[in-house]
Write a protein that holds these residues in place. Sequence first.
Motif, PDB file in Angstrom:
ATOM      1  N   ARG A 280      34.720  80.779  30.096  1.00  0.00           N
ATOM      2  CA  ARG A 280      35.886  79.897  29.934  1.00  0.00           C
ATOM      3  C   ARG A 280      36.601  79.692  31.260  1.00  0.00           C
ATOM      4  NH1 ARG A 280      36.200  82.496  24.736  1.00  0.00           N
ATOM      5  NH2 ARG A 280      37.400  84.215  25.631  1.00  0.00           N
ATOM      6  N   ARG A 281      36.683  80.727  32.075  1.00  0.00           N
ATOM      7  CA  ARG A 281      37.340  80.576  33.383  1.00  0.00           C
ATOM      8  C   ARG A 281      36.568  79.638  34.301  1.00  0.00           C
ATOM      9  NH1 ARG A 281      39.390  85.771  36.322  1.00  0.00           N
ATOM     10  NH2 ARG A 281      40.583  84.117  37.352  1.00  0.00           N
ATOM     11  N   GLN A 282      35.270  79.511  34.082  1.00  0.00           N
ATOM     12  CA  GLN A 282      34.444  78.613  34.885  1.00  0.00           C
ATOM     13  C   GLN A 282      34.231  77.254  34.208  1.00  0.00           C
ATOM     14  OE1 GLN A 282      33.528  79.210  38.002  1.00  0.00           O
ATOM     15  NE2 GLN A 282      34.629  81.168  37.834  1.00  0.00           N
ATOM     16  N   GLY A 283      34.989  76.999  33.148  1.00  0.00           N
ATOM     17  CA  GLY A 283      34.904  75.708  32.484  1.00  0.00           C
ATOM     18  C   GLY A 283      33.702  75.556  31.575  1.00  0.00           C
ATOM     19  N   LEU A 284      33.104  76.653  31.134  1.00  0.00           N
ATOM     20  CA  LEU A 284      31.943  76.607  30.243  1.00  0.00           C
ATOM     21  C   LEU A 284      32.362  76.950  28.815  1.00  0.00           C
ATOM     22  CD1 LEU A 284      29.369  78.543  32.489  1.00  0.00           C
ATOM     23  CD2 LEU A 284      29.863  76.087  32.461  1.00  0.00           C
ATOM     24  N   ASP A 285      31.633  76.402  27.841  1.00  0.00           N
ATOM     25  CA  ASP A 285      31.904  76.665  26.431  1.00  0.00           C
ATOM     26  C   ASP A 285      31.000  77.796  25.950  1.00  0.00           C
ATOM     27  OD1 ASP A 285      32.417  76.714  23.770  1.00  0.00           O
ATOM     28  OD2 ASP A 285      31.891  74.618  23.369  1.00  0.00           O
ATOM     29  N   PRO A 286      31.561  78.985  25.658  1.00  0.00           N
ATOM     30  CA  PRO A 286      30.713  80.121  25.256  1.00  0.00           C
ATOM     31  C   PRO A 286      29.899  79.860  24.002  1.00  0.00           C
ATOM     32  CG  PRO A 286      32.941  80.852  25.811  1.00  0.00           C
ATOM     33  CD  PRO A 286      32.976  79.360  25.759  1.00  0.00           C
ATOM     34  N   SER A 287      30.388  78.987  23.124  1.00  0.00           N
ATOM     35  CA  SER A 287      29.669  78.739  21.867  1.00  0.00           C
ATOM     36  C   SER A 287      28.328  78.050  22.084  1.00  0.00           C
ATOM     37  CB  SER A 287      30.542  77.899  20.936  1.00  0.00           C
ATOM     38  OG  SER A 287      30.784  76.607  21.488  1.00  0.00           O
ATOM     39  N   LYS A 288      28.083  77.501  23.261  1.00  0.00           N
ATOM     40  CA  LYS A 288      26.833  76.795  23.549  1.00  0.00           C
ATOM     41  C   LYS A 288      25.748  77.725  24.104  1.00  0.00           C
ATOM     42  CE  LYS A 288      29.081  72.338  24.432  1.00  0.00           C
ATOM     43  NZ  LYS A 288      29.279  71.240  25.404  1.00  0.00           N
ATOM     44  N   TYR A 289      26.076  79.011  24.204  1.00  0.00           N
ATOM     45  CA  TYR A 289      25.132  79.951  24.797  1.00  0.00           C
ATOM     46  C   TYR A 289      24.887  81.113  23.828  1.00  0.00           C
ATOM     47  CZ  TYR A 289      26.516  77.390  28.987  1.00  0.00           C
ATOM     48  OH  TYR A 289      26.797  76.398  29.892  1.00  0.00           O
ATOM     49  N   ASP A 290      23.732  81.737  23.966  1.00  0.00           N
ATOM     50  CA  ASP A 290      23.375  82.892  23.141  1.00  0.00           C
ATOM     51  C   ASP A 290      23.961  84.147  23.799  1.00  0.00           C
ATOM     52  OD1 ASP A 290      22.281  84.906  21.657  1.00  0.00           O
ATOM     53  OD2 ASP A 290      20.230  84.124  21.693  1.00  0.00           O
ATOM     54  N   LEU A 291      25.163  84.510  23.378  1.00  0.00           N
ATOM     55  CA  LEU A 291      25.837  85.642  24.000  1.00  0.00           C
ATOM     56  C   LEU A 291      25.132  86.961  23.716  1.00  0.00           C
ATOM     57  CD1 LEU A 291      29.628  84.775  23.456  1.00  0.00           C
ATOM     58  CD2 LEU A 291      28.217  84.395  25.477  1.00  0.00           C
ATOM     59  N   VAL A 292      24.447  87.048  22.573  1.00  0.00           N
ATOM     60  CA  VAL A 292      23.711  88.269  22.259  1.00  0.00           C
ATOM     61  C   VAL A 292      22.583  88.469  23.265  1.00  0.00           C
ATOM     62  CG1 VAL A 292      22.276  89.431  20.544  1.00  0.00           C
ATOM     63  CG2 VAL A 292      24.291  88.139  19.813  1.00  0.00           C
ATOM     64  N   LEU A 293      21.849  87.390  23.557  1.00  0.00           N
ATOM     65  CA  LEU A 293      20.769  87.459  24.539  1.00  0.00           C
ATOM     66  C   LEU A 293      21.303  87.809  25.919  1.00  0.00           C
ATOM     67  CD1 LEU A 293      17.823  86.981  25.469  1.00  0.00           C
ATOM     68  CD2 LEU A 293      18.422  84.541  25.717  1.00  0.00           C
ATOM     69  N   LEU A 294      22.381  87.140  26.322  1.00  0.00           N
ATOM     70  CA  LEU A 294      22.939  87.371  27.659  1.00  0.00           C
ATOM     71  C   LEU A 294      23.523  88.783  27.772  1.00  0.00           C
ATOM     72  CD1 LEU A 294      24.706  83.912  28.196  1.00  0.00           C
ATOM     73  CD2 LEU A 294      22.554  84.700  29.209  1.00  0.00           C
ATOM     74  N   ALA A 295      24.134  89.273  26.704  1.00  0.00           N
ATOM     75  CA  ALA A 295      24.676  90.635  26.724  1.00  0.00           C
ATOM     76  C   ALA A 295      23.549  91.652  26.825  1.00  0.00           C
ATOM     77  CB  ALA A 295      25.517  90.889  25.482  1.00  0.00           C
ATOM     78  N   SER A 296      22.434  91.359  26.157  1.00  0.00           N
ATOM     79  CA  SER A 296      21.284  92.261  26.241  1.00  0.00           C
ATOM     80  C   SER A 296      20.705  92.273  27.651  1.00  0.00           C
ATOM     81  CB  SER A 296      20.223  91.825  25.236  1.00  0.00           C
ATOM     82  OG  SER A 296      19.071  92.640  25.327  1.00  0.00           O
ATOM     83  N   ALA A 297      20.734  91.110  28.312  1.00  0.00           N
ATOM     84  CA  ALA A 297      20.200  91.011  29.670  1.00  0.00           C
ATOM     85  C   ALA A 297      21.076  91.722  30.691  1.00  0.00           C
ATOM     86  CB  ALA A 297      20.033  89.541  30.057  1.00  0.00           C
ATOM     87  N   THR A 298      22.322  92.009  30.320  1.00  0.00           N
ATOM     88  CA  THR A 298      23.257  92.657  31.262  1.00  0.00           C
ATOM     89  C   THR A 298      23.557  94.093  30.851  1.00  0.00           C
ATOM     90  OG1 THR A 298      25.101  91.674  30.028  1.00  0.00           O
ATOM     91  CG2 THR A 298      24.331  90.491  31.967  1.00  0.00           C
ATOM     92  N   ARG A 299      22.662  94.736  30.126  1.00  0.00           N
ATOM     93  CA  ARG A 299      22.872  96.138  29.727  1.00  0.00           C
ATOM     94  C   ARG A 299      23.009  97.010  30.977  1.00  0.00           C
ATOM     95  NH1 ARG A 299      18.821  96.724  26.565  1.00  0.00           N
ATOM     96  NH2 ARG A 299      19.948  96.450  24.601  1.00  0.00           N
ATOM     97  N   GLY A 300      24.051  97.829  31.009  1.00  0.00           N
ATOM     98  CA  GLY A 300      24.297  98.695  32.155  1.00  0.00           C
ATOM     99  C   GLY A 300      25.087  98.032  33.266  1.00  0.00           C
ATOM    100  N   TRP A 301      25.564  96.794  33.020  1.00  0.00           N
ATOM    101  CA  TRP A 301      26.335  96.083  34.050  1.00  0.00           C
ATOM    102  C   TRP A 301      27.822  96.363  33.866  1.00  0.00           C
ATOM    103  CZ3 TRP A 301      24.581  90.725  36.051  1.00  0.00           C
ATOM    104  CH2 TRP A 301      23.202  90.736  36.300  1.00  0.00           C
TER     105      TRP A 301
END
Length: 491
Positions: A402-423
């Motif tokens: 949201r701070r970068q002007g993107l709509d979170p609902s258009k992305y798979d947050l589960v997939l992205l959260a899995s890709a950032t495990r340990g971040w």
Amino acid sequence: MATTVEQIVTALASAYPVIAVVSPEEDRIERLIQRVGAAAKPNPLPVLTWNCLDGFGQAHPVSDPLAALAWVAQEAPQGFYLFKDITAMLDGNRFLLRRLRDTASAIRNSGKYLFLLGPVVQVPDELKPFTYVVNSIFPDEAEVQATVQAVFTATRRSVDPSTFGRIVTSLRGMSLTEVEHVLRRLLARHQELGEAFFLELLAEKEQIMRKEGILEFVPPDRGIEELGGLDQLKLWVRQRASLFTPEARAQGLPRPKGVLLMGMSGCGKSLAVKVIAHEWQLPLFRLDMNLVFAGVHGSPEWVFHRALEAVEAVAPAVLWIDEIEMGVAGYHEGETGSLTRIFSTFLTWMQEHRADVFVAATANRINLLPAEIIRKGRFDQVFFVELPNEEERKEILAIHMRRQGLDPSKYDLVLLASATRGWNGAEIEQAVISARVACFAEGRPVEERDLLAAMGQIVPLSTTMAEQIKAIRSWARTRALPATTPGKPEM
């Protein structure tokens, strides 16, 4: 902390012949001394002021400090004798120091008192038995209230009690001259005393605190909705949000003293400090320990003491000490010198201060923290900030999108959260920024694959510092409250 008048009265009651007043405000101190003199019993005492150009004026126009002091000792009547420039002349002037000491000895219990005024006063060893030091770097709340009321009366503006109190609180930490000038300028510019007025008032305060050079004013512009995860910390903050209100004070509720946030780097500790100030509607000041030890403003001990006085003067406020293990708490047993004395001063101040100053400290290298810092009584709570779990990473991703002007609902947050495990949160933020920058350069919107590509180019700290993180977790397990509700560990 006692007011200036209370400190002066204490010095007089103790029969000290010399009273050294540390303050940059000559006119304000002169008025306060005149007030004390007028209230003296059984008879009022006159106040005569000396400076290096005019001496005592018509009463005794002698600009030579040696002659002026001799006149006070031998011929002057009972009263208060305020010397404005003499502290700057003492360094290396053996003759002046001798005359001062002899004068102090001669006027003891005679009804005569010397006031030495300066922005910095170093009392020589020879004068210490005769001298009481009054610290009056900033005006107290009653003085600010009187000045604010005078400005509203002069400008024929009305103000409700709640707004008046908020203005007084916002103006604390300024000199009375600055209070008057700032308030007159803002009243002329704003017909309504709304949020725009207070935002500009905070900006003025930032400029004035910069001149002090010790405390950095940090605009508390980050709300709790911008802090991902850390649910237990957020609950703790919300439960205490009303403790700085007049209603809480009227009921005698204890004010929170401080919180220590320790844990992984980049997990939101500094952001949490800003959120605390924002949620509690308190000004936030950051103490830069590098400036304390730089020697630009004087000895480290004196500068640190001045910083604590400065933040007490602007209370209620939040004092932010970043990486406390490297500065205030960087002391180790057996060491001596400035760091040891500062550490001791800080511990005593944390335990004993009565001003509404909330200390928010952060620490990365928590194994370096002395036991004296983390014991109960210094801080209300010690939180351990862990790497975010999956739900927290989804929340952090949505915030930065949201701070970068993107709509979170258009992305798979589960997939992205899995890709950032340990971040940590900072690494997630950088991945979102990198993806947006790359797509902007190509003139196209950010897609999910762009975020995954950016994430593939970042090596998280949990990989490069795995052993250190394991040690930090082991150390904090029984020493701190998790900032996040413990759940099932991630594989």
